[in-house]
Structures are given as structure tokens and as C-alpha cells.
Design a protein around this motif. Sequence first.
Motif, PDB file in Angstrom:
ATOM      1  N   MET A   1       0.711  -1.157   0.228  1.00  0.00           N
ATOM      2  CA  MET A   1      -0.025   0.089   0.089  1.00  0.00           C
ATOM      3  C   MET A   1       0.688   1.152   0.026  1.00  0.00           C
ATOM      4  N   GLY A   2       0.611   2.169  -0.818  1.00  0.00           N
ATOM      5  CA  GLY A   2       1.538   3.374  -0.920  1.00  0.00           C
ATOM      6  C   GLY A   2       1.249   4.462   0.098  1.00  0.00           C
ATOM      7  N   ALA A   3       2.383   5.180   0.030  1.00  0.00           N
ATOM      8  CA  ALA A   3       2.206   6.361   1.112  1.00  0.00           C
ATOM      9  C   ALA A   3       1.571   7.589   0.566  1.00  0.00           C
ATOM     10  N   LEU A   4       0.831   8.170   1.584  1.00  0.00           N
ATOM     11  CA  LEU A   4      -0.011   9.071   1.238  1.00  0.00           C
ATOM     12  C   LEU A   4       0.603  10.593   1.774  1.00  0.00           C
ATOM     13  N   MET A   5       1.047  10.515   2.782  1.00  0.00           N
ATOM     14  CA  MET A   5       2.001  11.731   3.166  1.00  0.00           C
ATOM     15  C   MET A   5       3.150  11.455   4.181  1.00  0.00           C
ATOM     16  N   ALA A   6       3.842  12.492   4.632  1.00  0.00           N
ATOM     17  CA  ALA A   6       4.839  11.828   5.574  1.00  0.00           C
ATOM     18  C   ALA A   6       4.721  12.404   6.814  1.00  0.00           C
ATOM     19  N   GLU A   7       5.313  11.552   7.849  1.00  0.00           N
ATOM     20  CA  GLU A   7       5.342  11.851   9.278  1.00  0.00           C
ATOM     21  C   GLU A   7       6.373  13.010   9.304  1.00  0.00           C
ATOM     22  N   PRO A   8       6.365  13.716  10.348  1.00  0.00           N
ATOM     23  CA  PRO A   8       7.237  14.961  10.809  1.00  0.00           C
ATOM     24  C   PRO A   8       8.724  14.269  10.727  1.00  0.00           C
ATOM     25  N   ASP A   9       9.135  13.133  11.157  1.00  0.00           N
ATOM     26  CA  ASP A   9      10.243  12.532  11.159  1.00  0.00           C
ATOM     27  C   ASP A   9      10.824  11.991   9.262  1.00  0.00           C
ATOM     28  N   GLY A  10       9.806  12.248   8.603  1.00  0.00           N
ATOM     29  CA  GLY A  10      10.219  11.783   7.246  1.00  0.00           C
ATOM     30  C   GLY A  10       9.594  10.565   6.872  1.00  0.00           C
ATOM     31  N   PRO A  12       7.167   7.736   5.963  1.00  0.00           N
ATOM     32  CA  PRO A  12       5.831   7.812   5.254  1.00  0.00           C
ATOM     33  C   PRO A  12       4.558   7.444   6.351  1.00  0.00           C
ATOM     34  N   LEU A  13       3.230   7.975   5.960  1.00  0.00           N
ATOM     35  CA  LEU A  13       2.034   7.918   6.751  1.00  0.00           C
ATOM     36  C   LEU A  13       1.275   6.850   5.802  1.00  0.00           C
ATOM     37  N   ASP A  19      -6.715   6.109  10.095  1.00  0.00           N
ATOM     38  CA  ASP A  19      -7.847   5.968  10.944  1.00  0.00           C
ATOM     39  C   ASP A  19      -7.278   6.528  12.390  1.00  0.00           C
ATOM     40  N   THR A  20      -6.140   6.071  12.766  1.00  0.00           N
ATOM     41  CA  THR A  20      -5.661   6.640  13.924  1.00  0.00           C
ATOM     42  C   THR A  20      -5.356   8.162  14.138  1.00  0.00           C
ATOM     43  N   LEU A  21      -4.649   8.461  12.894  1.00  0.00           N
ATOM     44  CA  LEU A  21      -4.635  10.082  13.008  1.00  0.00           C
ATOM     45  C   LEU A  21      -5.845  10.837  13.148  1.00  0.00           C
ATOM     46  N   VAL A  22      -7.061  10.432  12.397  1.00  0.00           N
ATOM     47  CA  VAL A  22      -8.435  11.101  12.630  1.00  0.00           C
ATOM     48  C   VAL A  22      -9.064  10.826  13.889  1.00  0.00           C
ATOM     49  N   THR A  23      -8.774   9.702  14.508  1.00  0.00           N
ATOM     50  CA  THR A  23      -9.122   9.413  16.090  1.00  0.00           C
ATOM     51  C   THR A  23      -8.509  10.159  16.739  1.00  0.00           C
ATOM     52  N   VAL A  24      -7.294  10.409  16.749  1.00  0.00           N
ATOM     53  CA  VAL A  24      -6.602  11.393  17.910  1.00  0.00           C
ATOM     54  C   VAL A  24      -6.992  12.892  17.524  1.00  0.00           C
ATOM     55  N   LEU A  25      -7.197  13.239  16.166  1.00  0.00           N
ATOM     56  CA  LEU A  25      -7.685  14.592  16.083  1.00  0.00           C
ATOM     57  C   LEU A  25      -9.067  14.812  16.422  1.00  0.00           C
ATOM     58  N   ASP A  26      -9.828  13.972  16.245  1.00  0.00           N
ATOM     59  CA  ASP A  26     -11.358  14.250  16.903  1.00  0.00           C
ATOM     60  C   ASP A  26     -11.358  14.090  18.268  1.00  0.00           C
ATOM     61  N   LEU A  27     -10.678  13.423  18.965  1.00  0.00           N
ATOM     62  CA  LEU A  27     -10.597  13.447  20.451  1.00  0.00           C
ATOM     63  C   LEU A  27      -9.886  14.868  21.075  1.00  0.00           C
ATOM     64  N   VAL A  50       0.311   7.142  19.438  1.00  0.00           N
ATOM     65  CA  VAL A  50      -0.226   8.460  19.978  1.00  0.00           C
ATOM     66  C   VAL A  50       0.804   9.457  19.743  1.00  0.00           C
ATOM     67  N   THR A  51       1.870   9.321  20.378  1.00  0.00           N
ATOM     68  CA  THR A  51       3.122  10.190  20.358  1.00  0.00           C
ATOM     69  C   THR A  51       3.449  10.522  18.962  1.00  0.00           C
ATOM     70  N   GLN A  52       3.328   9.742  17.907  1.00  0.00           N
ATOM     71  CA  GLN A  52       3.546  10.011  16.567  1.00  0.00           C
ATOM     72  C   GLN A  52       2.611  10.949  15.690  1.00  0.00           C
ATOM     73  N   ARG A  53       1.210  10.483  16.403  1.00  0.00           N
ATOM     74  CA  ARG A  53       0.136  11.145  15.599  1.00  0.00           C
ATOM     75  C   ARG A  53      -0.005  12.501  16.104  1.00  0.00           C
ATOM     76  N   VAL A  54       0.283  12.782  17.355  1.00  0.00           N
ATOM     77  CA  VAL A  54       0.336  14.123  17.880  1.00  0.00           C
ATOM     78  C   VAL A  54       1.209  14.716  17.250  1.00  0.00           C
TER      79      VAL A  54
END
Length: 432
Positions: A1-10, A12-13, A19-27, A50-54
Motif C-alpha cells: 500500500m502506497g504512502a499518502l503523506m509523510a510523518e514529521p520525521d520523514g 511515510p504515513l 484512522d488513528t490520525l483522525v481518531t486522535v484529531l477528533d478526540l 499516539v506520540t507519532q500522531r500528535v
Amino acid sequence: MGALMAEPDGQPLLAEQLDTLVTVLDLARSGTARTRPEIIRHSGLGRTVVTQRVAHLIDAGLLEEGTLGPSNGGRAPRQLHFRANAGHLLVAELGATSISVGIADLAGQLVAQQEEPWTIASGAEATLTEVERMFDTMLDTRNPNDPQIWGIGVGVPGPVEFATGRPVAPPIMPGWDGYQVRDRLAERYDVPVWVDNEVNLMALGEFRGGLARGERDLVYLKIGTGIGAGLISAGQLHRGNKGCAGDVGHVAILDDASVICRCGNIGCLEAFAGGAALARDGLAAATDGRSPYLARLLTKGHSIEARDVAKAATHGDLASVELLTRSGRLVGEMLATLVNFFNPSLVLVGGGVAGAGDLLLATIKQTVYRRSLPLATRDLRIARSPLDDRAGLMGAAFMVIDELMSRERLTAWIGHKSPIGRSDVVHPVPVQ
């Protein structure tokens, strides 16, 4: 499955991590969780995830760290805040006889608001030109350091096909059928645009930012020039298959061919109980002498409107009392059927006519409780909408926010740190 965007450390996300990114954002943006430990507790996600998504959301400018929070015995955690001022939104509510526009933040709160009289029957071109003028006037008064506009939300007084943002055969909007409202505004302002029925947005505004917070099943009934309902079912706005759910103003309530509704049918609720009907019947009562109060207004050159009927009723004008009582009874009979069918916990009544006095609301309540099943009304509350003229604008803001922050659309713009210039995110690419 391909990467869609990059984490802050470079790194790929991947798509499955959205799903986990949106979960953290919604909370975080709902205020349910305000620290990393709270996000872990509410989401069930691991500490590393959680640390990565934040970190990703902070890098994207959607979250920021604040002061230290309370400690539970260990090191005090940092508070996390959703950056409601990362961007602003333009919002508009088009009614039958007015236009309201505003600017809202990403928490759905209005920071500016303006309303002007307007006739929606003037047509799409003239009306949207006026909306653009009002938008531009508000934008011209902003400071250079104010947040940029991230999106636009518009409510119109007719059925809307939500997927395309186009009105569909709206009874009181001649010339609007199929008009590309979304495309026009997106081209002019270069941001994503969403369009919905105005009563849907009023329901959403109350559900997310008003008296209906915490309710799961809600009916918002607007009584203005026309009559319509917005439905929240199991915590979600119910638009129906083609966007015309809640069009209760055209429910047949009388077999009376003497009055033809604006939709072309006879017997429609709004043709006998809406604001235009009250104005029509009030004028008749003034003309034939049944209403001395309204007759005096007429002799002074004053046009009779629904609010005049309501005011006359508060002064003891018997004909006006009869008109309001009849309107309330007819609305209540329709609403009783809806209560039996839908079983909401809360009914909010709004709109210009609903705010004109207590008699109409009292009659609606009495009729609903008399005509509905006891189980359906056991815990039912019926109240006037407290947000009043802000409900539709706030709902338009929440509509845009929820769409921008959704799993399907967040991936299309978060890498750019804003949806400016990304009007195409209204057509999301499916994420697997």
C-alpha cells in the motif's frame, strides 16, 4: 500500500494509519481528551502511535501544546489544544426573505455576522452576487494577520443534492434547479465549498453548539416563510437518499383545493400554517374587519406580515389569536406524526414565526402531547431554539469542519497544511 503523506520525521504515513490520525484529531478537537495520556485512555491506542500522531498534527498546525496538566503521580503531561484559529471559514444562510453571512473559526464559533433583507426568488445569479458582495465586505474589514479562509459553507431554503452541492427542484427558488453553487464559489475564492439545506444546518448547529449537545435523536423544526425539519438520527445528520429528508412543509394536512401551495400541490402544511400563510390570512382578517388591530395597520399603509399577526395576538386581537392557534395546531398534528415515527428526545422550534410569541409554541406542544403515543413523549422535550439566527451559520461552519477533518479529505490537504487552493478536496479519492 502506497504512502499518502509523510510523518514529521520523514517516514511515510500509510493509508491504514489514517484512522488513528483522525481518531486522535477528533478526540483533541472535541475536547474529549486534552493530554496524550487521555488520548491513550480514550482511544485504546499505544503510546508510540499516539506520540507519532500528535507530532504529525502539531507539525500540520492543527494541534499545539499548552501548559502542564494535572499529574496522576508521575510527570505532569502537556495540555494539547486544537488550533481553532488555524483557519477561518466563510458561511452563509440564504432564507426566503434574507441573507445571513458570517466568519467562523474551526471550532464552529462565529467571529463576525451580518444579515440583510433579500428575496431568494430573485434568482441564483443575483442572489449569489449579493452573497459574494457581503463576503467581500466582511473580508475587507479583516486585519492582515487574521487567519486565512479555509472553506465555505452555504445553506439554501430547498432540497440539495449534497454530493454535488446543487439545489434540486426547490419550490421557492425559481431558476436555482441544478445551479452549480459550489463550483461558482470555489472558483471565486479558491477553497473547498459545501452546500446543504438551511434547516439541516440549523439542526447541525444546535446539535454541535447549542441546546441539543449530547442528544442522539433530534428534530429541528423551522417555521418561517415556509416550514421544514432537520433530523439528527443516532448522532448523525440524516439527509436522505437525495437530500430532501425533512421537507415536512409539503406534507398534505388538509383536503382543500382553495389554496395552492408554491410547490403546485394542494393541502400542504406550509400553505396553511407557514409565515406566508399567516400573512395572507392576516391581510384577509384586516380587510374584512375581523381584526381591528391589523385593520389599523393596513389603513396606515403597513403591509401585513406574520410577525404583525403574532404581535396582534399578544394585544388580545381575537382573529389573530385564532390564526396563530390554528397554525400551531396544524404544525402540532404533523409533528405528532413525526414524533410517533421518529421518536426523538428533543424537538427544537426555530425560525422567524416561531420566535414571534409563546402562543404558537404552546399550541404546538399541547397538540403534540395530545396526539402522540405516551411512550414517544415520555422523555420528549419541546423548546424554542436558543441559537436563533446563529444556528444556520454555525451549522454551515460545522458542516465544512467535519468534511475537512474527515478521513477521506484530510489526506488530500494536510500535507499542504491548509486546504487553500485545494477546492477539489470536495471530491475525495477513496482511501483503502
